[in-house]
Design a protein around this motif. Structure first.
Motif, PDB file in Angstrom:
ATOM      1  N   VAL A  15      84.233 -90.310 -96.355  1.00  0.00           N
ATOM      2  CA  VAL A  15      83.073 -89.418 -96.362  1.00  0.00           C
ATOM      3  C   VAL A  15      81.847 -90.232 -96.753  1.00  0.00           C
ATOM      4  CG1 VAL A  15      82.086 -87.278 -97.252  1.00  0.00           C
ATOM      5  CG2 VAL A  15      84.576 -87.542 -97.133  1.00  0.00           C
ATOM      6  N   GLN A  16      80.785 -90.113 -95.978  1.00  0.00           N
ATOM      7  CA  GLN A  16      79.554 -90.831 -96.286  1.00  0.00           C
ATOM      8  C   GLN A  16      78.758 -90.065 -97.328  1.00  0.00           C
ATOM      9  OE1 GLN A  16      78.790 -93.892 -94.817  1.00  0.00           O
ATOM     10  NE2 GLN A  16      77.299 -93.956 -96.475  1.00  0.00           N
ATOM     11  N   ARG A  49      80.125 -90.754-107.027  1.00  0.00           N
ATOM     12  CA  ARG A  49      81.329 -90.033-107.430  1.00  0.00           C
ATOM     13  C   ARG A  49      81.097 -88.535-107.637  1.00  0.00           C
ATOM     14  NH1 ARG A  49      84.954 -92.352-112.019  1.00  0.00           N
ATOM     15  NH2 ARG A  49      86.012 -90.419-111.393  1.00  0.00           N
ATOM     16  N   LEU A  50      79.937 -88.147-108.157  1.00  0.00           N
ATOM     17  CA  LEU A  50      79.705 -86.716-108.371  1.00  0.00           C
ATOM     18  C   LEU A  50      79.688 -85.955-107.048  1.00  0.00           C
ATOM     19  CD1 LEU A  50      77.003 -86.552-111.204  1.00  0.00           C
ATOM     20  CD2 LEU A  50      79.472 -86.896-111.362  1.00  0.00           C
ATOM     21  N   HIS A  51      78.950 -86.487-106.094  1.00  0.00           N
ATOM     22  CA  HIS A  51      78.908 -85.833-104.782  1.00  0.00           C
ATOM     23  C   HIS A  51      80.278 -85.882-104.100  1.00  0.00           C
ATOM     24  CE1 HIS A  51      74.585 -86.623-105.432  1.00  0.00           C
ATOM     25  NE2 HIS A  51      74.390 -85.559-104.665  1.00  0.00           N
ATOM     26  N   LEU A  52      80.972 -87.002-104.288  1.00  0.00           N
ATOM     27  CA  LEU A  52      82.278 -87.158-103.648  1.00  0.00           C
ATOM     28  C   LEU A  52      83.281 -86.148-104.191  1.00  0.00           C
ATOM     29  CD1 LEU A  52      83.631 -89.019-101.542  1.00  0.00           C
ATOM     30  CD2 LEU A  52      84.410 -90.459-103.431  1.00  0.00           C
ATOM     31  N   GLU A  53      83.135 -85.787-105.459  1.00  0.00           N
ATOM     32  CA  GLU A  53      84.058 -84.823-106.065  1.00  0.00           C
ATOM     33  C   GLU A  53      83.992 -83.466-105.370  1.00  0.00           C
ATOM     34  OE1 GLU A  53      84.957 -82.736-110.384  1.00  0.00           O
ATOM     35  OE2 GLU A  53      83.763 -84.593-110.332  1.00  0.00           O
ATOM     36  N   SER A  54      82.811 -83.113-104.862  1.00  0.00           N
ATOM     37  CA  SER A  54      82.710 -81.828-104.162  1.00  0.00           C
ATOM     38  C   SER A  54      83.575 -81.815-102.907  1.00  0.00           C
ATOM     39  CB  SER A  54      81.250 -81.531-103.813  1.00  0.00           C
ATOM     40  OG  SER A  54      80.746 -82.478-102.881  1.00  0.00           O
ATOM     41  N   VAL A  89      89.650 -88.377-101.035  1.00  0.00           N
ATOM     42  CA  VAL A  89      88.517 -88.853-100.242  1.00  0.00           C
ATOM     43  C   VAL A  89      87.999 -90.159-100.830  1.00  0.00           C
ATOM     44  CG1 VAL A  89      87.775 -86.578 -99.418  1.00  0.00           C
ATOM     45  CG2 VAL A  89      86.941 -87.424-101.608  1.00  0.00           C
ATOM     46  N   TYR A  90      87.325 -90.928 -99.983  1.00  0.00           N
ATOM     47  CA  TYR A  90      86.703 -92.162-100.462  1.00  0.00           C
ATOM     48  C   TYR A  90      85.405 -92.411 -99.717  1.00  0.00           C
ATOM     49  CZ  TYR A  90      87.864 -95.095 -96.358  1.00  0.00           C
ATOM     50  OH  TYR A  90      87.924 -95.661 -95.098  1.00  0.00           O
ATOM     51  N   THR A  91      84.558 -93.231-100.309  1.00  0.00           N
ATOM     52  CA  THR A  91      83.305 -93.624 -99.681  1.00  0.00           C
ATOM     53  C   THR A  91      83.052 -95.090 -99.979  1.00  0.00           C
ATOM     54  OG1 THR A  91      80.958 -93.026 -99.402  1.00  0.00           O
ATOM     55  CG2 THR A  91      81.817 -93.044-101.646  1.00  0.00           C
ATOM     56  N   VAL A 103      83.058 -99.242-103.646  1.00  0.00           N
ATOM     57  CA  VAL A 103      84.020 -98.309-103.054  1.00  0.00           C
ATOM     58  C   VAL A 103      84.340 -97.268-104.117  1.00  0.00           C
ATOM     59  CG1 VAL A 103      86.301 -98.037-102.033  1.00  0.00           C
ATOM     60  CG2 VAL A 103      85.003-100.143-101.633  1.00  0.00           C
ATOM     61  N   GLU A 104      84.230 -95.997-103.763  1.00  0.00           N
ATOM     62  CA  GLU A 104      84.502 -94.928-104.720  1.00  0.00           C
ATOM     63  C   GLU A 104      85.522 -93.959-104.145  1.00  0.00           C
ATOM     64  OE1 GLU A 104      80.124 -94.535-106.801  1.00  0.00           O
ATOM     65  OE2 GLU A 104      80.334 -94.178-104.653  1.00  0.00           O
TER      66      GLU A 104
END
Length: 597
Positions: free
Chosen positions: A234-235, A345-350, A358-360, A382-383
């Protein structure tokens, strides 16, 4: 017995270029010997060159019985270099040299062969190409950095050397000439720090090219690992409205003001002064009421413009920090303050809260005046975030990931690692194998403190309660355990605001993976899923709740235990290449006080 020749596999052309990649020739088991006699098209940049002069054919003697008659011109031609040297030494004028050239014709250039070692960036090795002077003059093709594309025939080396094959050029398809006086790579073996000022050219050096290929392999291995373990890519946004780490060390995004379209304040003041004089004159004359009304209206608009610009100037210089200037905000692209994100990471958690794992992978920015050579203002990170997982799950993921990409580089960068071991760090392969063969040592932060206390004063200064610095991490990984370590359960004061508080009330569910030589390459945590505790932590950090409502919503509606990590990609490049400074491991480094195009 069959007399048929064995089938020779000819290297294929590049998919999107009408040439053969040098790696497909030199990386063969026979180093290209099986291709001798095959026509090829190859191209690259000249790494080094030399010239081989052909012996002129011997002329048949005209008079065997006596001495040969020698013309005056021939005598002068043989002495021409000597005469030119005398003229130059005594400051001879150009007109004298021109007359000498007119009297004594120049000798034709002696036939020669330019022997070029070219590289196209596909591998550390170079391919030898022979270019006859009848095809291109040596001064055009021999300078370091010259780009050349030739069509020719594979053949055995015509001169003694380490080459297994070479290409004899039959046709020149392209020459990109170089100005040796201005080209920075004309000098031999430039140090890496000198190359930082020529980022546009430094990938043409063998060292930086090898580092770039290793970096590319790490990138490919990263995506392969997450693809095999069913993570979704996910970008995440680079521009954000919040400090996602709560550190305050962030870059603000601003829209450039269109000052070139507006007069400055002093000009407007002078204009107002002139307009006042004009109005006074019109009042005295009382001859044109319409002109007076128009002048007064014009003065009013100009005065309003001045007031507006002065307010903007005060806001810009912080004289009215508590006020929001509508005039100022109207010039900005976004409706609120925005920043370059230090973490995704905060946005990725959603997305983890909806899609699972998921990873970015992208750039992250920190306005930190770093004292270490392992960090820069712009970093590749990488997160990952995993729903229904704990810190233990993220630690296992981090270990599996590091083992996977280390193996990937060992398998896919054999020749580059050989070159790096020869030129940069002879232990680079051994270091990558250490990750593969080691069981990562897990150490609680409190345990690490006790270990460091025992040697405090002997090795370094140490105070309890402080964050472990690069020197402390290096000592633990390099001297004490001599392998990768996982440091976990840091004090809450050292943890990010979103890290889950442990039951002891003193520590947080965080961890760092520390490698010998480079220190921390992974920083991870289990995230705080409890709304009340997370909200309290945000208040401790002085964070405005309204700016993080969207993040708190994940706790209000369908909260899930979630953990993740940030992998410092650039630090891993240092580990895999033996480099010591991150500015040599990234294509275009950005650091305090220094930025290259």
């Amino acid at each position: 017995m069959s007399s048929e020749q064995p089938h020779v596999k000819v290297p294929s052309f590049s998919t999107y270029s009408n040439r053969i990649i040098i790696k497909t020739i030199l990386a063969r088991p026979d180093h290209g010997v099986g291709l001798i006699g095959q026509p090829v098209i190859v191209g690259g940049w000249v790494k080094s060159s030399r010239e081989f002069r052909k012996e002129p054919p011997a002329a048949a003697p005209e008079n065997r019985g006596g001495p040969k008659d020698v013309s005056c011109v021939e005598v002068l031609q043989t002495k021409l270099p000597f005469l030119r040297a005398i003229i130059k030494a005594f400051g001879g004028e150009q007109r004298i040299r021109d007359k000498l050239d007119a009297i004594v014709p120049r000798l034709p250039p002696q036939p020669s062969i330019s022997i070029l070692s070219i590289s196209d960036g596909s591998c550390p090795a170079s391919l030898q190409v022979l270019v006859d002077s009848s095809l291109a003059s040596p001064n055009r093709v021999m300078p370091t950095g010259t780009c050349i594309l030739v069509e020719g025939l594979m053949q055995k080396p015509s001169l003694q050397g380490k080459e297994s094959v070479e290409v004899r050029a039959d046709k020149i398809l392209h020459i990109g000439v170089v100005d040796p006086g201005r080209y920075p790579l004309s000098k031999k073996r430039l140090p890496l720090e000198s190359l930082r000022d020529s980022c546009q050219f430094r990938p043409r050096t063998t060292t930086v090219a090898s580092v770039t290929r290793v970096r590319s392999a790490l990138t490919q291995g990263t995506h392969a690992f997450f693809r095999e373990n069913e993570f979704l890519h996910v970008q995440m946004p680079v521009i954000t409205t919040s400090d996602t780490e709560g550190s305050g060390k962030i870059f603000q995004v601003l829209t450039p003001r269109r000052t070139e379209q507006c007069p400055n304040i002093e000009t407007i003041k002078a204009s107002i002064k002139d307009k006042n004089k004009q109005i006074e004159e019109l009042k005295r004359s009382a001859s044109n009421d319409e002109a007076l009304v128009a002048a007064v209206d014009d003065l009013k608009k100009t005065t309003e413009l001045l007031s507006k610009m002065e307010n903007e100037e005060k806001t810009r210089h912080g004289k009215s920090r508590g006020e929001t200037s509508r005039a100022s905000s109207s010039d900005e692209f976004f409706s609120k303050k925005t920043y370059l994100t230090p973490s995704g990471r905060l946005h990725l958690e959603s997305y983890a809260s909806a899609l699972g794992n998921v990873y970015t992978f992208g750039p992250r920015f920190r306005a930190k005046r770093s004292e270490t050579k392992k960090e820069s203002a712009e970093m590749s990170i990488v997160e990952i975030e995993m729903a229904f997982s704990t810190m233990e799950d993220s630690m296992r993921c981090a270990e599996d990931f590091l083992k996977f990409i280390s193996k990937w580089v060992l398998e896919n960068c054999t020749e580059d690692l050989k070159f790096i071991a020869k030129r940069i760090d002879k232990l680079v392969v051994e270091r990558l194998q250490l990750i593969l063969t080691s069981t990562f040592e897990r150490i609680a932060y409190s345990e690490a403190i006790e270990v460091l206390k025992k040697v405090a004063g002997e090795k370094f200064k140490f105070e309890s309660g402080i964050s472990l610095n690069e020197e402390h991490e290096s000592y633990l990984a390099d001297e004490v355990y001599k392998k990768p370590i996982v440091l976990y359960n840091h004090p809450k004061a050292l943890a990010p605001f979103y890290a889950r508080s442990n039951d002891d009330g003193e520590t947080a569910a965080t961890f760092d993976v520390i490698l010998p030589k480079v220190g921390a390459v992974v920083r991870g945590s289990q995230n705080e899923e409890r709304y009340d505790i997370l909200n309290a932590r945000m208040k401790e950090f002085g964070m405005a709740e309204r700016e993080y409502e969207w993040y708190l919503d994940l706790r209000r509606h369908g909260a899930v235990k979630c953990s993740g990590l940030g992998f410092l990609f650039d630090a891993m490049v240092l580990y895999a290449t033996g480099l010591n400074d991150v500015r040599d491991a990234v294509p275009f480094p950005r650091s305090f006080g220094k930025i290259n195009d």
